[in-house]
Design an enzyme around this catalytic site. Structure first.
Site, PDB file in Angstrom:
ATOM      1  N   ASP A 206      69.354   4.752  -3.264  1.00 34.69           N
ATOM      2  CA  ASP A 206      69.896   5.845  -4.078  1.00 34.69           C
ATOM      3  C   ASP A 206      70.320   7.072  -3.277  1.00 34.69           C
ATOM      4  OD1 ASP A 206      67.341   6.489  -3.294  1.00 34.69           O
ATOM      5  OD2 ASP A 206      66.575   6.965  -5.283  1.00 34.69           O
ATOM      6  N   HIS A 207      69.717   7.288  -2.113  1.00 31.32           N
ATOM      7  CA  HIS A 207      69.955   8.557  -1.412  1.00 31.32           C
ATOM      8  C   HIS A 207      71.198   8.558  -0.522  1.00 31.32           C
ATOM      9  CE1 HIS A 207      65.965   9.650  -2.725  1.00 31.32           C
ATOM     10  NE2 HIS A 207      66.025  10.800  -2.098  1.00 31.32           N
TER      11      HIS A 207
ATOM     12  N   ASP B 203      58.520   9.459  -1.898  1.00 27.64           N
ATOM     13  CA  ASP B 203      59.435  10.498  -2.353  1.00 27.64           C
ATOM     14  C   ASP B 203      58.618  11.486  -3.155  1.00 27.64           C
ATOM     15  OD1 ASP B 203      62.637  10.901  -2.755  1.00 27.64           O
ATOM     16  OD2 ASP B 203      61.424  11.793  -4.347  1.00 27.64           O
TER      17      ASP B 203
ATOM     18  N   ARG C 124      65.430  21.144  -6.716  1.00 29.86           N
ATOM     19  CA  ARG C 124      65.281  21.968  -5.508  1.00 29.86           C
ATOM     20  C   ARG C 124      66.558  22.744  -5.270  1.00 29.86           C
ATOM     21  NH1 ARG C 124      61.992  17.549  -2.430  1.00 29.86           N
ATOM     22  NH2 ARG C 124      60.035  18.208  -3.350  1.00 29.86           N
TER      23      ARG C 124
ATOM     24  N   SER D 149      60.066  18.015   0.530  1.00 22.48           N
ATOM     25  CA  SER D 149      60.153  16.557   0.534  1.00 22.48           C
ATOM     26  C   SER D 149      58.988  15.850   1.225  1.00 22.48           C
ATOM     27  CB  SER D 149      61.458  16.184   1.219  1.00 22.48           C
ATOM     28  OG  SER D 149      61.309  15.145   2.106  1.00 22.48           O
TER      29      SER D 149
ATOM     30  N   ARG E 230      59.589  13.432   3.369  1.00 27.06           N
ATOM     31  CA  ARG E 230      60.147  12.766   4.562  1.00 27.06           C
ATOM     32  C   ARG E 230      59.221  12.948   5.766  1.00 27.06           C
ATOM     33  NH1 ARG E 230      65.000  17.113   4.211  1.00 27.06           N
ATOM     34  NH2 ARG E 230      64.815  16.309   2.115  1.00 27.06           N
TER      35      ARG E 230
HETATM   36  C1  MIC Z   1      64.238  15.260  -1.725  1.00 28.48           C
HETATM   37  O1  MIC Z   1      64.424  15.450  -2.930  1.00 28.48           O
HETATM   38  O2  MIC Z   1      64.089  16.168  -0.894  1.00 28.48           O
HETATM   39  C2  MIC Z   1      64.191  13.829  -1.233  1.00 28.48           C
HETATM   40  C3  MIC Z   1      65.398  13.601  -0.412  1.00 28.48           C
HETATM   41  O3  MIC Z   1      64.219  12.946  -2.319  1.00 28.48           O
HETATM   42  C4  MIC Z   1      62.906  13.661  -0.429  1.00 28.48           C
HETATM   43  C5  MIC Z   1      62.780  12.376   0.248  1.00 28.48           C
HETATM   44  C6  MIC Z   1      63.574  12.271   1.513  1.00 28.48           C
HETATM   45  O4  MIC Z   1      63.697  13.243   2.253  1.00 28.48           O
HETATM   46  O5  MIC Z   1      64.078  11.182   1.768  1.00 28.48           O
HETATM   47  C7  MIC Z   1      61.635  13.887  -1.248  1.00 28.48           C
HETATM   48  O6  MIC Z   1      61.674  14.602  -2.222  1.00 28.48           O
HETATM   49  O7  MIC Z   1      60.572  13.385  -0.874  1.00 28.48           O
HETATM   50 FE1  SF4 Z   2      67.063  12.102  -5.198  1.00 30.01          FE
HETATM   51 FE2  SF4 Z   2      65.150  13.745  -4.305  1.00 30.01          FE
HETATM   52 FE3  SF4 Z   2      67.284  14.681  -5.647  1.00 30.01          FE
HETATM   53 FE4  SF4 Z   2      65.473  13.280  -6.912  1.00 30.01          FE
HETATM   54  S1  SF4 Z   2      65.166  15.253  -5.951  1.00 30.01           S
HETATM   55  S2  SF4 Z   2      67.681  13.039  -7.101  1.00 30.01           S
HETATM   56  S3  SF4 Z   2      64.872  11.769  -5.386  1.00 30.01           S
HETATM   57  S4  SF4 Z   2      67.283  13.688  -3.640  1.00 30.01           S
END
Ligand code: MIC
Ligand code: SF4
Length: 754
Positions: free
Chosen positions: A98-99, A163, A451, A645, A647
């Site tokens: 999805d990302h 995630d 976010r 996140s 990550r």
């Molecule tokens: C996000 O919303 O910041 C992400 C991208 O979904 C991350 C995961 C990632 O960095 O791959 C998260 O929320 O954990």
């Molecule tokens: Fe994807 Fe993270 Fe955004 Fe949710 S908050 S849509 S998991 S990048």
């Protein structure tokens, strides 16, 4: 079903069979009635009779029911899992692509581009899934948390996800915990998940939402109250009569954004709304099972009567007083009712005429969200009014997309000018090829995401990102202004007529969902013959080499690579967007280290002064230089370091480039664990004022590490360039197990016996 499209009924039955006994154990061991979260946690304790129960102090080991991985974190998680050389994963697991899909044109074209651009990574994930018995959701099938809610979440369950928005599952009464890949690997290899027994924040909901107020506004209001640190180390448990009035998906929105409060997870107790959602998503059998143990899928009665006896903190919220909110910029707890936007914008010089409206992300991309947005759109279309800004819509899953295509919401949004993007994260994670505005233009954007850190959506520091509900985003897109209040401000129709939008009215659920073109690939019964390929010369994937074990000596003469000023989120440490390409290649992605962090000494973003040469350079380059010359380094952060996140790259990169310790005023939970897992010491200033003692050009000695032990402070001598020095006390949350990880070089080294 056994093909992995749903959570096996037998798994849920087995959990519900042990639930009454586990709840009884919880009441006996705690000596009182228990909350819903405590029931779920006790039901998953590895050893319910002996596990520590002291909230915020003891560590406990849990056995989650499932694990979910998304493509941007699954690569590193699976590369780590592979080093354990096991034939299959130990619990039901899924991978969701999805990302990585970039939003540029529309769903069809963008998906084709993604399949081409990320072929190697998708092939790796697909083959690793087949080999290790993991269900694979191909690109286009949806955002991890929406798909998990539709297929895998169930009341009373416990799951991990790589995630941070995994708590979305709380909308169905499942405790979903966001973790780094290394935590997930523990569970994939059959080991328990270890975490501090969470504190409990209780949110008592009364009343009912009305008018323009939505579930999104509930969590935006709470974020303003509790702040981005308010939920740290806690489970947020919702209860009270108001909870039962919220739709299942609305509850999911609220739990999803509990991540923005720093909460470990958020849960709602099982109720009729959840049963309806289970039935609509083809799982009436699970609803029937849950009905059979319903008394154990909610808090004991006294909890609602005397919540203060059970929770560390109780927040009361009357839903009938909740107003539509607009949140931002730069932090998800900077919020105000829409009626106050004009004043705030004037005071802070926020551009009120915004440049793009975006509806979607894991937190607001459901059938109900799209229906409420479409209801607003239809009213505008009836007066010939279209969105004044680009309006980008990302459905949360193929099932949502197909159903809103069938039921007309998609067309209603397109009628006012919306572009429908692939069912993916898209602009929420910087996957946005923005062409509508030249770079360098200070501008506001409005979205339904969770976010809003700087640079997050379009990679531009000059963009101010604001958050609101889907219906408010669409209403404001019609006016093109952040201060447009649909409750009081009329729009002007094509014939010059003024009209007021009516508050959205929409179904919570369709009669039935249309699954669309399911992108699910079940793993073969025996995957042992499947080959997983990582090409040696690849720039996308790199086999992991174990980090070296601790050499037994104190860490002496360490330069300060970065002293971060203000917020230092994981988006500052290891940004996403274009860097998502390198999530499977530790060396390549390490080039982005701290590229979004602001240096306290120079005020520059992403660059600092090389202590050896005096040159101002990108942090990654300085770190590599120190490493080449045999120097180990530390970084210094302020409050809630590593917010955001899950990550683990944000912890692996410093480790890989020679970082040994991070000193901060406080840490975000997932990131603190990620650092420990990778063998980096997360140290907290005992006196927050010590942060101010760190000066440009300092060298640090981290002392007495042979005696590193749970609860024992670590002393650091800060030697300044002028020959003076300060002694700084730090504390940490390392358990004996965490100390072992540090000594071995990483938790993975312990797991694989290195
Ligand atoms: C996000 O919303 O910041 C992400 C991208 O979904 C991350 C995961 C990632 O960095 O791959 C998260 O929320 O954990
Ligand atoms: Fe994807 Fe993270 Fe955004 Fe949710 S908050 S849509 S998991 S990048």
């Amino acid at each position: 079903m056994s093909d992995g499209l749903f959570t096996p009924v037998e798994l849920v039955e087995a959990l519900y069979d042990r639930l009454p006994e586990r709840v009884a154990t919880a009441r006996r061991r705690l000596g009182r009635p228990v909350t819903y979260a405590e029931k779920v946690l006790f039901a998953h304790l590895r050893d319910p009779e002996t596990a520590g129960v002291e909230r915020g102090t003891d560590y406990a080991e849990y056995q989650p029911d499932r694990v979910a991985l998304q493509d941007a974190t699954a690569q590193m998680a699976l590369l780590q899992f592979m080093t354990a050389r096991l034939p299959r994963v130990a619990v039901p697991t899924t991978v969701h692509c999805d990302h990585l899909i970039q939003a540029e044109h529309d769903a069809t074209r963008d998906l084709l581009t993604a399949n081409e651009a990320h072929r190697e990574v998708y092939e790796f994930l697909r083959s690793a899934s087949a080999k290790y018995g993991i269900g694979f959701w191909a690109p286009g099938s949806g955002i991890i948390h929406q798909v998990v809610l539709e297929h895998y979440a169930f009341p009373g369950g416990l799951m991990l996800g790589t995630d941070s928005h995994t708590p979305n599952a709380g909308g169905l009464g499942m405790a979903g915990i966001g973790v780094g890949g290394a935590d997930a690997v523990d569970v994939l290899t059959g080991r328990p998940f270890g975490v501090r027994v969470p504190r409990l924040v209780g949110v008592r909901l009364t009343g009912e939402l009305n008018g323009w107020a939505s579930a999104k506004d509930v969590i935006l209001t709470l974020a303003g109250l509790l702040t981005v640190k308010g939920g740290t180390g806690a489970v947020v448990e919702y209860f009270g009569p108001g909870a039962r009035t919220l739709s299942c998906i609305g509850k999911a929105t609220i739990c999803n954004m509990g991540a923005e409060l720093g909460a470990t997870t958020s849960v709602f107790p099982y109720d009729a709304k959840m049963a309806a959602y289970l039935a609509a998503t083809g799982r009436a059998d699970l609803a029937a099972l849950a009905d059979g143990v319903a008394e154990h899928l909610r808090a004991d009665d006294d909890v609602e009567v005397h919540p203060e006896r059970y929770f560390d903190r109780v927040v009361e919220l009357d839903l009938s007083t909740v107003e539509p909110h607009v949140t931002g910029p730069h932090t998800p707890d900077l919020t105000r009712p829409v009626s106050r936007v004009a004043a705030d914008a004037a005071a802070h010089d926020y551009p009120v005429a915004f440049t793009a409206a975006l509806v979607g992300s894991c937190t607001n991309s459901s059938y109900e969200d799209m229906s409420r947005a479409a209801h607003v759109a239809r009213q505008a279309a009836a007066h010939g009014v279209r969105a004044r800004t680009p309006l980008l819509v990302t459905p949360g899953s193929e099932q949502v997309r197909a159903t809103i295509a069938r039921d007309g919401q998609l067309a209603a949004l397109e009628d006012i000018g919306a572009t429908v993007l692939a069912n993916a994260c898209g602009p929420c994670i910087g996957q946005w090829q923005r062409t509508d505005l030249p770079p360098g233009t200070r501008n506001s954007i409005l979205n339904t995401y969770n976010r809003n850190f700087p640079k997050r959506n379009d990679g531009r520091a000059e963009t101010l990102s604001f958050i609101a509900s889907p219906e408010l985003v669409v209403a404001q897109a019609l006016a093109g202004r952040l201060d447009f209040n649909p409750m009081t401000d009329p729009l002007v129709g094509q014939n010059g007529e003024a009209f007021l939008l009516a508050p959205p009215v929409a179904p919570e659920l369709p009669e039935s969902f249309d699954p669309g073109e399911s992108g699910y690939v079940a793993p073969p019964a025996d995957g042992s013959a499947v080959e997983v390929v990582v090409h040696p010369g690849s720039e996308r994937l790199q086999v992991l080499e174990p980090f070296p074990a601790w050499d037994g000596a104190d860490l002496l003469d360490c330069p300060v690579l970065l002293k971060a000023a203000g917020k230092c989120t994981t988006d500052s440490i290891s940004p996403a967007g274009p860097w998502l390409r390198f999530r499977g290649h530790l060396d390549r992605i390490s080039d982005n280290l701290f590229s979004g962090a602001v240096d306290a000494f120079t005020g520059e973003t992403g660059r600092g002064v090389n202590a050896l040469t005096g040159a101002t350079e990108p942090f990654a380059g300085i770190a590599r230089d120190y490493q080449r010359k045999g120097l180990r380094w530390v970084a210094v952060g302020d409050e809630n370091y590593g917010e955001g996140s899950s990550r683990e790259h944000a912890a692996m990169e410093p480790r890989y480039l020679g970082g040994v310790a991070i000193l901060a005023r406080s840490f975000a939970r997932i990131h603190e664990t990620n650092l420990k897992k990778q063998g980096v010491l997360p140290l907290t200033f005992a006196d927050p004022a010590s942060y101010d003692l760190i000066r440009a050009g300092d060298r640090l000695d981290v002392l007495a590490l042979a005696g590193l032990a749970p609860g024992r402070p670590v002393t650091i001598v800060v030697r300044h360039a002028d020959g003076t020095s300060d002694t700084v006390e730090t504390t940490h949350t390392l358990s004996a197990e965490h100390v072992a990880w540090f000594r071995a070089g990483s938790s993975l080294n312990v797991l694989t016996g290195r």
